[in-house]
Scaffold this motif. Structure first.
Motif, PDB file in Angstrom:
ATOM      1  N   PRO A  58       0.805  -1.234   0.000  1.00  0.00           N
ATOM      2  CA  PRO A  58       0.000   0.000   0.000  1.00  0.00           C
ATOM      3  C   PRO A  58       0.833   1.277   0.000  1.00  0.00           C
ATOM      4  O   PRO A  58       0.319   2.347  -0.348  1.00  0.00           O
ATOM      5  CB  PRO A  58      -0.816  -0.125   1.289  1.00  0.00           C
ATOM      6  N   GLN A  59       2.114   1.197   0.390  1.00  0.00           N
ATOM      7  CA  GLN A  59       2.980   2.370   0.401  1.00  0.00           C
ATOM      8  C   GLN A  59       3.677   2.599  -0.937  1.00  0.00           C
ATOM      9  O   GLN A  59       4.182   3.689  -1.200  1.00  0.00           O
ATOM     10  CB  GLN A  59       4.078   2.201   1.457  1.00  0.00           C
ATOM     11  N   ASP A  61       4.936   3.176  -4.677  1.00  0.00           N
ATOM     12  CA  ASP A  61       4.644   3.791  -5.959  1.00  0.00           C
ATOM     13  C   ASP A  61       5.072   2.870  -7.106  1.00  0.00           C
ATOM     14  O   ASP A  61       4.538   2.960  -8.208  1.00  0.00           O
ATOM     15  CB  ASP A  61       5.378   5.125  -6.082  1.00  0.00           C
ATOM     16  N   LYS A  84      -1.480   0.529  -4.090  1.00  0.00           N
ATOM     17  CA  LYS A  84      -1.772   1.952  -4.022  1.00  0.00           C
ATOM     18  C   LYS A  84      -2.353   2.392  -5.364  1.00  0.00           C
ATOM     19  O   LYS A  84      -1.769   2.115  -6.418  1.00  0.00           O
ATOM     20  CB  LYS A  84      -0.459   2.702  -3.740  1.00  0.00           C
TER      21      LYS A  84
END
Length: 280
Positions: A58-59, A61, A84
């Motif tokens: 989820p963090q 990029d 994400k």
């Protein structure tokens, strides 16, 4: 791109993290792998720390799937809820059609861009990682549409590949698989077949009249089957055609051992070998 998650911190995954750092990336590099692999990757300076996927993805990029093909396929089927929105997911798989098809079916929250860094070593694990592993080496990208290369995330990723010194090649997934069946998979099987044949015929001999040519020709035979099983299974049609052409050439050589046609084959082969080495 502020955070990168590397899923699978073996040789290629660790080298990717090390190459990012050397190229000037200052963000967080997270690792998702087994505890021993994470420890080795941290020790090598390839990642900052390890996290479970539900915390790392989820963090991120950029999510870099650097696993065996079977595990990449499994990851693609399950990671979408963790991604994400707007992230870029790419991979290091040595075959592309099945991976790209699976990503198309299962990835919706993020962009997927198939990739294949054409670099490696016989050694495995993060301890063998090398920040210069991709320097001057081809890195294939296999978008479904050219526009996929022009998203902000894809443009930034391509920029980092260039800063690593990789030579970015863009091609269709099926064309990639056809090409690597000839340039990578056929050489592996030829080396394996040669070494296996000599083991059958000379396995009991200890003092062989052999020079460096045999060492060079059997280098790829040191590769582990576990690394090749999924490659062979997911590219079998192209590999079958490559093997058929190679077997036909071997039969031609056998039939002409006593004729001048072999000179043509030697000249033909030398042209390709010289071109490959940049001497022709």
């Amino acid at each position: 791109m502020k955070t990168v998650a590397i899923v699978g911190t073996g040789l290629i995954g660790a080298s990717f993290g090390m190459a990012l750092r050397k190229a000037g990336f200052e963000g967080a590099i997270l690792g998702v792998s087994s505890a021993p692999a994470i420890a080795d990757a941290v020790a090598a300076g390839a990642i900052d720390r390890g996290l479970p996927p539900e915390e790392a993805l989820p963090q991120a990029d950029l999510v870099y799937l650097s696993q065996t093909i079977g595990r990449i396929l499994d990851s693609l089927r399950h990671l979408d809820p963790l991604l994400k929105p707007g992230a870029l997911v790419t991979d290091a798989g040595s075959t592309k059609c099945e991976i790209v098809d699976t990503a198309r079916q299962h990835i919706s929250r993020a962009q997927f861009l198939g990739g294949h860094p054409m670099a490696g070593k016989e050694k495995r694990g993060a301890a063998a990682g090398d920040a210069d592993l991709f320097l001057g080496r081809p890195w294939a990208l296999t978008p479904d549409e050219p526009s996929e290369l022009e998203t902000p995330a894809a443009r930034e990723f391509r920029g980092w590949l260039r800063r690593m010194g990789a030579r970015v090649l863009v091609m269709d997934a099926d064309e990639h698989d056809r090409m690597v069946s000839l340039t990578s998979h056929l050489p592996q099987l030829a080396s394996t077949a040669l070494a296996s044949t000599l083991e059958d015929l000379l396995g009991g001999e200890r003092d062989l009249p052999a020079g460096p040519g045999l060492t060079d020709a059997t280098r790829l035979a040191l590769s582990a089957y576990e690394l090749w099983r999924d490659i062979l299974a997911t590219n079998s049609d192209h590999i079958d055609r490559a093997l058929a052409a190679y077997i036909q050439k071997l039969e031609h050589l056998r039939e002409n051992l006593r004729t001048r046609q072999l000179q043509e084959e030697f000249d033909h082969a030398a042209r390709f070998a010289g071109r490959l080495r940049g001497t022709v």
